[in-house]
Design a protein around this motif. Structure first.
Motif, PDB file in Angstrom:
ATOM      1  N   LEU A  89       0.803  -1.219   0.000  1.00  0.00           N
ATOM      2  CA  LEU A  89       0.000   0.000   0.000  1.00  0.00           C
ATOM      3  C   LEU A  89       0.845   1.282   0.000  1.00  0.00           C
ATOM      4  CD1 LEU A  89      -2.953  -0.819   2.426  1.00  0.00           C
ATOM      5  CD2 LEU A  89      -3.149   0.012   0.075  1.00  0.00           C
ATOM      6  N   GLY A  90       2.157   1.148   0.054  1.00  0.00           N
ATOM      7  CA  GLY A  90       3.011   2.328   0.137  1.00  0.00           C
ATOM      8  C   GLY A  90       2.727   3.397  -0.904  1.00  0.00           C
ATOM      9  N   PRO A  91       2.663   3.052  -2.199  1.00  0.00           N
ATOM     10  CA  PRO A  91       2.409   4.079  -3.210  1.00  0.00           C
ATOM     11  C   PRO A  91       1.055   4.768  -3.039  1.00  0.00           C
ATOM     12  CG  PRO A  91       3.321   2.109  -4.218  1.00  0.00           C
ATOM     13  CD  PRO A  91       3.011   1.747  -2.805  1.00  0.00           C
ATOM     14  N   VAL A  92       0.057   4.005  -2.601  1.00  0.00           N
ATOM     15  CA  VAL A  92      -1.274   4.590  -2.391  1.00  0.00           C
ATOM     16  C   VAL A  92      -1.243   5.572  -1.233  1.00  0.00           C
ATOM     17  CG1 VAL A  92      -3.683   4.102  -1.811  1.00  0.00           C
ATOM     18  CG2 VAL A  92      -2.422   2.548  -3.318  1.00  0.00           C
ATOM     19  N   TYR A  93      -0.675   5.167  -0.110  1.00  0.00           N
ATOM     20  CA  TYR A  93      -0.596   6.050   1.046  1.00  0.00           C
ATOM     21  C   TYR A  93       0.251   7.284   0.749  1.00  0.00           C
ATOM     22  CZ  TYR A  93      -2.754   2.597   4.181  1.00  0.00           C
ATOM     23  OH  TYR A  93      -3.625   1.753   4.806  1.00  0.00           O
ATOM     24  N   ARG A  94       1.320   7.079   0.007  1.00  0.00           N
ATOM     25  CA  ARG A  94       2.176   8.212  -0.304  1.00  0.00           C
ATOM     26  C   ARG A  94       1.438   9.223  -1.178  1.00  0.00           C
ATOM     27  NH1 ARG A  94       8.201   8.001  -3.109  1.00  0.00           N
ATOM     28  NH2 ARG A  94       8.679  10.198  -2.825  1.00  0.00           N
ATOM     29  N   ALA A  95       0.710   8.733  -2.195  1.00  0.00           N
ATOM     30  CA  ALA A  95      -0.037   9.629  -3.076  1.00  0.00           C
ATOM     31  C   ALA A  95      -1.131  10.376  -2.317  1.00  0.00           C
ATOM     32  CB  ALA A  95      -0.641   8.826  -4.231  1.00  0.00           C
ATOM     33  N   LEU A  96      -1.844   9.670  -1.436  1.00  0.00           N
ATOM     34  CA  LEU A  96      -2.898  10.300  -0.643  1.00  0.00           C
ATOM     35  C   LEU A  96      -2.326  11.366   0.294  1.00  0.00           C
ATOM     36  CD1 LEU A  96      -4.939   7.103   0.241  1.00  0.00           C
ATOM     37  CD2 LEU A  96      -5.855   9.071  -1.007  1.00  0.00           C
ATOM     38  N   SER A  97      -1.233  11.028   0.975  1.00  0.00           N
ATOM     39  CA  SER A  97      -0.628  11.959   1.919  1.00  0.00           C
ATOM     40  C   SER A  97      -0.096  13.200   1.214  1.00  0.00           C
ATOM     41  CB  SER A  97       0.501  11.268   2.678  1.00  0.00           C
ATOM     42  OG  SER A  97       1.118  12.156   3.587  1.00  0.00           O
ATOM     43  N   GLN A  98       0.558  13.001   0.088  1.00  0.00           N
ATOM     44  CA  GLN A  98       1.115  14.141  -0.635  1.00  0.00           C
ATOM     45  C   GLN A  98       0.006  15.045  -1.167  1.00  0.00           C
ATOM     46  OE1 GLN A  98       3.915  13.057  -3.646  1.00  0.00           O
ATOM     47  NE2 GLN A  98       4.280  15.158  -4.312  1.00  0.00           N
ATOM     48  N   TRP A  99      -1.043  14.444  -1.719  1.00  0.00           N
ATOM     49  CA  TRP A  99      -2.174  15.234  -2.219  1.00  0.00           C
ATOM     50  C   TRP A  99      -2.823  16.034  -1.093  1.00  0.00           C
ATOM     51  CZ3 TRP A  99      -7.517  14.595  -1.146  1.00  0.00           C
ATOM     52  CH2 TRP A  99      -8.365  15.399  -1.920  1.00  0.00           C
ATOM     53  N   SER A 100      -3.034  15.376   0.038  1.00  0.00           N
ATOM     54  CA  SER A 100      -3.653  16.052   1.180  1.00  0.00           C
ATOM     55  C   SER A 100      -2.766  17.167   1.707  1.00  0.00           C
ATOM     56  CB  SER A 100      -3.935  15.036   2.294  1.00  0.00           C
ATOM     57  OG  SER A 100      -4.495  15.668   3.415  1.00  0.00           O
ATOM     58  N   SER A 101      -1.465  16.900   1.815  1.00  0.00           N
ATOM     59  CA  SER A 101      -0.533  17.906   2.337  1.00  0.00           C
ATOM     60  C   SER A 101      -0.493  19.147   1.456  1.00  0.00           C
ATOM     61  CB  SER A 101       0.876  17.320   2.437  1.00  0.00           C
ATOM     62  OG  SER A 101       0.925  16.261   3.353  1.00  0.00           O
ATOM     63  N   GLN A 102      -0.542  18.948   0.166  1.00  0.00           N
ATOM     64  CA  GLN A 102      -0.391  20.063  -0.761  1.00  0.00           C
ATOM     65  C   GLN A 102      -1.680  20.836  -1.014  1.00  0.00           C
ATOM     66  OE1 GLN A 102       1.333  18.222  -4.244  1.00  0.00           O
ATOM     67  NE2 GLN A 102       3.397  18.261  -3.394  1.00  0.00           N
ATOM     68  N   THR A 107      -1.815  21.539   8.516  1.00  0.00           N
ATOM     69  CA  THR A 107      -0.480  21.002   8.781  1.00  0.00           C
ATOM     70  C   THR A 107      -0.377  20.283  10.113  1.00  0.00           C
ATOM     71  OG1 THR A 107       0.163  23.146   9.701  1.00  0.00           O
ATOM     72  CG2 THR A 107       0.619  22.759   7.374  1.00  0.00           C
ATOM     73  N   MET A 108      -1.319  20.531  11.041  1.00  0.00           N
ATOM     74  CA  MET A 108      -1.181  19.884  12.343  1.00  0.00           C
ATOM     75  C   MET A 108      -1.597  18.410  12.326  1.00  0.00           C
ATOM     76  SD  MET A 108      -4.155  21.656  12.054  1.00  0.00           S
ATOM     77  CE  MET A 108      -3.793  23.228  12.815  1.00  0.00           C
ATOM     78  N   LEU A 109      -2.257  17.963  11.260  1.00  0.00           N
ATOM     79  CA  LEU A 109      -2.615  16.558  11.174  1.00  0.00           C
ATOM     80  C   LEU A 109      -1.371  15.706  10.926  1.00  0.00           C
ATOM     81  CD1 LEU A 109      -5.882  16.360   9.031  1.00  0.00           C
ATOM     82  CD2 LEU A 109      -5.635  15.841  11.444  1.00  0.00           C
ATOM     83  N   GLU A 110      -1.254  14.585  11.642  1.00  0.00           N
ATOM     84  CA  GLU A 110      -0.181  13.649  11.368  1.00  0.00           C
ATOM     85  C   GLU A 110      -0.514  12.867  10.102  1.00  0.00           C
ATOM     86  OE1 GLU A 110       0.470  11.219  14.748  1.00  0.00           O
ATOM     87  OE2 GLU A 110       1.135  12.866  16.032  1.00  0.00           O
ATOM     88  N   ARG A 111       0.467  12.170   9.588  1.00  0.00           N
ATOM     89  CA  ARG A 111       0.297  11.540   8.283  1.00  0.00           C
ATOM     90  C   ARG A 111      -0.879  10.569   8.217  1.00  0.00           C
ATOM     91  NH1 ARG A 111       3.551   7.550   4.653  1.00  0.00           N
ATOM     92  NH2 ARG A 111       3.180   8.460   2.609  1.00  0.00           N
ATOM     93  N   PRO A 112      -1.059   9.648   9.195  1.00  0.00           N
ATOM     94  CA  PRO A 112      -2.242   8.781   9.113  1.00  0.00           C
ATOM     95  C   PRO A 112      -3.546   9.573   9.091  1.00  0.00           C
ATOM     96  CG  PRO A 112      -0.667   7.886  10.671  1.00  0.00           C
ATOM     97  CD  PRO A 112      -0.173   9.266  10.316  1.00  0.00           C
ATOM     98  N   GLY A 113      -3.594  10.684   9.825  1.00  0.00           N
ATOM     99  CA  GLY A 113      -4.791  11.518   9.820  1.00  0.00           C
ATOM    100  C   GLY A 113      -5.040  12.143   8.467  1.00  0.00           C
ATOM    101  N   ARG A 114      -3.973  12.593   7.806  1.00  0.00           N
ATOM    102  CA  ARG A 114      -4.125  13.169   6.472  1.00  0.00           C
ATOM    103  C   ARG A 114      -4.616  12.119   5.484  1.00  0.00           C
ATOM    104  NH1 ARG A 114       1.051  15.283   7.522  1.00  0.00           N
ATOM    105  NH2 ARG A 114       1.960  13.951   5.904  1.00  0.00           N
ATOM    106  N   ILE A 115      -4.095  10.914   5.610  1.00  0.00           N
ATOM    107  CA  ILE A 115      -4.494   9.838   4.704  1.00  0.00           C
ATOM    108  C   ILE A 115      -5.968   9.503   4.895  1.00  0.00           C
ATOM    109  CG2 ILE A 115      -4.177   7.391   4.172  1.00  0.00           C
ATOM    110  CD1 ILE A 115      -1.187   7.791   4.842  1.00  0.00           C
ATOM    111  N   GLU A 116      -6.389   9.354   6.143  1.00  0.00           N
ATOM    112  CA  GLU A 116      -7.787   9.026   6.397  1.00  0.00           C
ATOM    113  C   GLU A 116      -8.711  10.155   5.969  1.00  0.00           C
ATOM    114  OE1 GLU A 116      -8.887   7.486  10.149  1.00  0.00           O
ATOM    115  OE2 GLU A 116      -7.831   5.589   9.831  1.00  0.00           O
ATOM    116  N   ASP A 117      -8.305  11.398   6.179  1.00  0.00           N
ATOM    117  CA  ASP A 117      -9.100  12.538   5.740  1.00  0.00           C
ATOM    118  C   ASP A 117      -9.271  12.503   4.221  1.00  0.00           C
ATOM    119  OD1 ASP A 117     -10.150  15.458   6.413  1.00  0.00           O
ATOM    120  OD2 ASP A 117      -8.865  15.630   4.647  1.00  0.00           O
TER     121      ASP A 117
END
Length: 269
Positions: A89-102, A107-117
């Motif tokens: 699942l690494g590529p999926v989580y990475r794409a979701l996290s990067q999209w959410s971050s950008q 910014t205060m959400l940790e990475r799992p939170g950004r992914i779930e959001d």
């Protein structure tokens, strides 16, 4: 060499719904980090706010979805481990996290939170199809979306309202007279859909192509000045990172926090 792919809306949404339930991302992360196997009580201990009883239910659901398994199905104390599907699942989580971050999450959400959001915003039925239609056409009226998407009109009204609240779609007028277009966040979903489609294809046995394959849309940025002209471009697949949660996000403009909070309320146990 990067390869190209098209995203099937039904496939993408089915995959996203498997990953979207609350705590799923945290559980995958915990087993990947502290495993390779964890008992239910250990999973609950590693995930803040997760009770042991709910951890047991979520793990059972994840087992049905093919994300975790246990060596002895009849031993309720047997530990769980990640399946091959979850370990890739690494590529999926990475794409979701990067999209959410950008584009989305504060910014205060940790990475799992950004992914779930991000998963909560993208998994509703009809979302992928509407996003792809608007990407191809640059802008469409409500009636045009209803005809082209095939989504039941009452459901479509709810879906478009959700897309607007989640910062993916904007309108320049009323439902009957305005045109809907993608926001910057909506236009940037190509790598996410490509990663999800690639993950699905990697774990799905290939079957012979039918005589006349169904039309599958690809998510592309619309050509300038051609809002009513459909384009056809392939999606690039996401590269596989060295680990499930390796990333280097670079936050940019975000949707206001009020929008994020409204669309992603606090999780309960």
């Amino acid at each position: 060499m990067p390869t190209t792919s098209t995203a099937d809306p039904q496939v993408v949404e089915a995959a996203l719904r498997r990953l979207a339930p609350n705590w799923t991302t945290d559980i995958v992360r915990s087993i990947a980090k502290y495993g390779p196997t964890l008992q239910v009580r250990e999973v609950a201990g590693y995930v803040p706010g997760l009770s042991e009883s709910y951890a047991s239910k979520r793990l059972a659901g994840m087992r049905q979805d093919g994300l975790v398994d246990r060596d002895d199905a009849f031993d309720r104390f047997a530990p769980y481990h990640l399946t091959q599907q979850a370990r890739t699942l690494g590529p999926v989580y990475r794409a979701l996290s990067q999209w959410s971050s950008q584009h989305i999450a504060p910014t205060m959400l940790e990475r799992p939170g950004r992914i779930e959001d991000a998963l909560q915003r993208l998994q509703p039925i009809g979302t992928t199809g509407v996003v792809q239609l608007l990407s191809e056409n640059g802008g469409m009226t409500y009636n045009q979306i209803a005809v082209e998407s095939g989504v039941y009109r009452q459901l479509l009204a709810v879906r478009i309202a959700r897309l607007q609240a989640d910062g993916l779609v904007v309108s320049n007028g009323s439902r009957n007279h305005g045109r809907y277009t993608l926001t910057e966040a909506g236009q940037a979903l190509g790598p996410v859909y490509a990663a999800v489609q690639q993950w699905h294809d990697r774990h799905t046995a290939k079957s012979p192509a039918p005589a006349q394959a169904a039309k599958v849309r690809s998510l592309t940025a619309p050509a300038e000045g051609a809002q009513s002209v459909r384009t056809a471009a392939a999606l690039r697949r996401s590269p596989v990172p060295p680990s499930l949660f390796s990333h280097a996000p670079q936050p940019q403009r975000h949707v206001p926090y009020a929008v994020t909070a409204a669309s992603h309320p606090a999780r309960g146990r």
